[in-house]
Design a protein around this motif. Structure first.
Motif, PDB file in Angstrom:
ATOM      1  N   VAL A  53       7.243  11.677  -9.650  1.00  0.00           N
ATOM      2  CA  VAL A  53       5.608  11.811  -9.404  1.00  0.00           C
ATOM      3  C   VAL A  53       4.775  10.703 -10.041  1.00  0.00           C
ATOM      4  O   VAL A  53       3.733   9.731  -9.544  1.00  0.00           O
ATOM      5  CB  VAL A  53       4.280  13.268  -9.155  1.00  0.00           C
ATOM      6  CG1 VAL A  53       3.320  12.797  -8.748  1.00  0.00           C
ATOM      7  CG2 VAL A  53       5.489  13.965  -8.325  1.00  0.00           C
ATOM      8  N   TRP A  56       6.157   7.664  -9.327  1.00  0.00           N
ATOM      9  CA  TRP A  56       5.680   6.676  -7.196  1.00  0.00           C
ATOM     10  C   TRP A  56       4.344   5.953  -7.577  1.00  0.00           C
ATOM     11  O   TRP A  56       3.692   5.337  -7.583  1.00  0.00           O
ATOM     12  CB  TRP A  56       6.231   8.117  -6.998  1.00  0.00           C
ATOM     13  CG  TRP A  56       4.816   7.533  -5.522  1.00  0.00           C
ATOM     14  CD1 TRP A  56       4.044   7.975  -5.361  1.00  0.00           C
ATOM     15  CD2 TRP A  56       5.274   6.812  -4.633  1.00  0.00           C
ATOM     16  NE1 TRP A  56       3.170   7.215  -4.521  1.00  0.00           N
ATOM     17  CE2 TRP A  56       4.209   6.514  -3.666  1.00  0.00           C
ATOM     18  CE3 TRP A  56       6.507   5.908  -4.542  1.00  0.00           C
ATOM     19  CZ2 TRP A  56       4.357   5.571  -2.612  1.00  0.00           C
ATOM     20  CZ3 TRP A  56       6.188   4.778  -3.333  1.00  0.00           C
ATOM     21  CH2 TRP A  56       5.438   5.022  -2.132  1.00  0.00           C
ATOM     22  N   ALA A  57       3.287   7.240  -8.588  1.00  0.00           N
ATOM     23  CA  ALA A  57       2.343   6.963  -8.501  1.00  0.00           C
ATOM     24  C   ALA A  57       1.739   5.226  -9.791  1.00  0.00           C
ATOM     25  O   ALA A  57       1.193   4.464  -8.625  1.00  0.00           O
ATOM     26  CB  ALA A  57       1.617   7.956  -8.914  1.00  0.00           C
ATOM     27  N   ARG A  61       3.437   2.768  -6.395  1.00  0.00           N
ATOM     28  CA  ARG A  61       2.592   2.911  -5.491  1.00  0.00           C
ATOM     29  C   ARG A  61       1.410   1.895  -5.508  1.00  0.00           C
ATOM     30  O   ARG A  61       1.015   1.116  -4.356  1.00  0.00           O
ATOM     31  CB  ARG A  61       1.485   4.854  -5.976  1.00  0.00           C
ATOM     32  CG  ARG A  61       0.268   4.531  -4.677  1.00  0.00           C
ATOM     33  CD  ARG A  61       0.285   6.193  -4.546  1.00  0.00           C
ATOM     34  NE  ARG A  61      -1.265   6.365  -3.772  1.00  0.00           N
ATOM     35  CZ  ARG A  61      -2.388   5.797  -3.728  1.00  0.00           C
ATOM     36  NH1 ARG A  61      -2.778   5.057  -4.220  1.00  0.00           N
ATOM     37  NH2 ARG A  61      -3.342   5.657  -2.104  1.00  0.00           N
ATOM     38  N   GLU A 176      -1.071  12.246  -3.316  1.00  0.00           N
ATOM     39  CA  GLU A 176      -0.228  12.159  -4.978  1.00  0.00           C
ATOM     40  C   GLU A 176      -0.681  13.042  -6.029  1.00  0.00           C
ATOM     41  O   GLU A 176      -0.151  13.783  -6.655  1.00  0.00           O
ATOM     42  CB  GLU A 176      -0.623  10.833  -5.127  1.00  0.00           C
ATOM     43  CG  GLU A 176       0.499   9.784  -5.071  1.00  0.00           C
ATOM     44  CD  GLU A 176      -0.074   9.327  -3.438  1.00  0.00           C
ATOM     45  OE1 GLU A 176      -1.192   9.738  -2.677  1.00  0.00           O
ATOM     46  OE2 GLU A 176       0.883   8.647  -3.128  1.00  0.00           O
TER      47      GLU A 176
END
Length: 193
Positions: A53, A56-57, A61, A176
């Motif tokens: 996560v 990704w963030a 992102r 998120e």
């Protein structure tokens, strides 16, 4: 740009490494779920989820784009929409920094590498836009800001421009945030179990 046109700026770093990291996380999670007896412990699987996560963030992102009226900075856990005519300054160093009145908004999606930043600090001349994509983005956003101010008849550093700073909108990235909190709770639960 036409009224509904969007100009997207490609991220300058982290995409390949982010995808590789997510593939590794996916492999750990799949092995941990499929082979529960001989695979990874639950704490490793949930820790990998937390890491995934965050990857990704932080790496995949973040994005920057412009509409005819706003510059949009999608960051790790929020998205900021800034009226183009409200922007005072645009600078790209290691990150894109946008000045609006007394506030400063940044995006890690566009930036020079650490080495490029050190090199540009040492030399007095700035690389041309054809040599550096971040310089092109800085110049392009500056031009969009100037065009928006001209369209609206707003001068730089005037009360009219300062009033537009009230139209800056920040939206939190709830999906998120939710997945991050959920994976952290699962990780802590597997550690204490």
């Amino acid at each position: 740009m036409t009224q509904h046109e969007v100009e997207k700026f490609a991220a300058t770093s982290g995409r390949i490494l982010g995808v590789i990291a997510l593939v590794g996380v996916l492999a750990i999670v799949v092995i941990g779920i499929v082979d529960r007896d001989h695979g990874f412990p639950a704490a490793v699987v949930t820790g990998a989820l937390v890491f995934g996560v965050l990857v990704w963030a932080a790496m995949l992102r973040p994005r920057v784009w412009a509409t005819p009226e706003a510059l949009v900075l999608r960051n790790m856990l929020d998205t900021v929409s800034i009226p183009l005519a409200a922007i005072d300054t645009v600078v790209v160093r290691q990150v894109l920094a946008v000045g609006v009145g007394d506030s400063r908004y940044v995006s890690s999606a566009i930036g020079h590498s650490w080495r490029q930043t050190i090199k540009s600090n040492r030399s007095s001349e700035r690389p041309s836009a054809t040599e550096s994509y971040p310089v092109f983005v800085e110049d392009r956003i500056t031009r969009l800001v100037e065009d928006a101010r001209a369209r609206h008849g707003i001068q730089r550093f005037t009360p009219e421009q300062a009033a537009l700073a009230d139209d800056v909108h920040r939206a939190l990235a709830w999906p998120e945030i939710g997945v991050l909190v959920g994976s952290l709770v699962a990780f802590v639960a597997t550690l204490v179990a």
